[in-house]
Design an enzyme around this catalytic site. Structure first.
Site, mmCIF file in Angstrom:
data_model
loop_
_atom_site.group_PDB
_atom_site.id
_atom_site.type_symbol
_atom_site.label_atom_id
_atom_site.label_comp_id
_atom_site.label_asym_id
_atom_site.label_seq_id
_atom_site.Cartn_x
_atom_site.Cartn_y
_atom_site.Cartn_z
ATOM 1 N N ILE A 51 0.864 -1.040 0.039
ATOM 2 C CA ILE A 51 -0.085 -0.052 0.132
ATOM 3 C C ILE A 51 1.008 1.148 -0.034
ATOM 4 C CG2 ILE A 51 -1.893 1.455 1.245
ATOM 5 C CD1 ILE A 51 -2.657 -1.500 2.291
ATOM 6 N N CYS A 52 1.944 1.148 0.827
ATOM 7 C CA CYS A 52 2.782 2.274 0.834
ATOM 8 C C CYS A 52 3.338 3.246 -0.518
ATOM 9 C CB CYS A 52 3.990 2.109 1.836
ATOM 10 S SG CYS A 52 3.787 1.391 3.445
#
Length: 184
Positions: A51-52
């Site tokens: 996700i980052c």
């Protein structure tokens, strides 16, 4: 967690701003490095995750818009400067990111902000808009499994910079609330 109206904590952290191996050490950035400017400081849990990078790239896509509003973007995690450097070098898109990544590997800043996740002791997905006087004006924190919306952070910055009352879903260029007109 620190909140609206609190002073953003002092920090002195190594930062990785590009994919060039430094001659010596990585640069250091402090809470005073961008004196007189708005700051967006956003944290992600870990480098080399899933996700980052979507968030980092989405904030980077808006970096020029933040700059147009006299706001410096700073990314951060509890990973080291060398892990940041390796991740930036592992992906061309991350290597091209315009803003510096702070290495809070001692977890001093994330601890001072109160954003360490209880089980893994990594930073939550937390975002802070800090005014030129170092006062926190917006805080957002998400579960580790949910990415945030950088366009919403930009919208809130626009609203804060009006010094006016801004209704729900307000966007730059729209009318703010005129209290005198509302009570008349």
């Amino acid at each position: 967690m620190l909140t609206i109206g609190d002073k953003f904590p002092a920090f002195n952290l190594k930062a990785v701003s590009n994919t060039d191996l430094p001659d010596g050490d990585f640069e250091r950035l402090t809470d005073q490095s961008f004196s007189g400017k708005w700051k967006l400081v956003f944290f992600w849990p870990k480098d080399f995750t899933f996700i980052c990078p979507t968030e980092i790239l989405a904030f980077d896509a808006l970096a020029d818009e933040f700059a147009d509003r006299d706001c410096v973007v700073l990314g951060a995690s509890t990973d080291t400067d060398f892990v940041h450097f390796a991740w930036r070098n592992s992906r061309e898109d991350l290597g091209a990111v315009k803003f510096p990544w702070l290495a809070d590997n001692k977890k001093e800043l994330s601890s001072a902000l109160g954003i360490l996740e209880k089980d893994e002791a990594v930073a939550l997905r937390a975002s802070f808009l800090v005014d030129p006087d170092g006062i926190i004006r917006m805080v957002q924190a998400n579960d580790l499994s949910v990415g945030r919306n950088p366009e919403e952070v930009l919208r809130v910055l626009d609203a804060l910079q009006t010094d006016e009352l801004c209704p729900c879903n307000w966007h730059s260029g729209e009318e703010t609330i005129d209290v005198a007109k509302e009570v008349a």
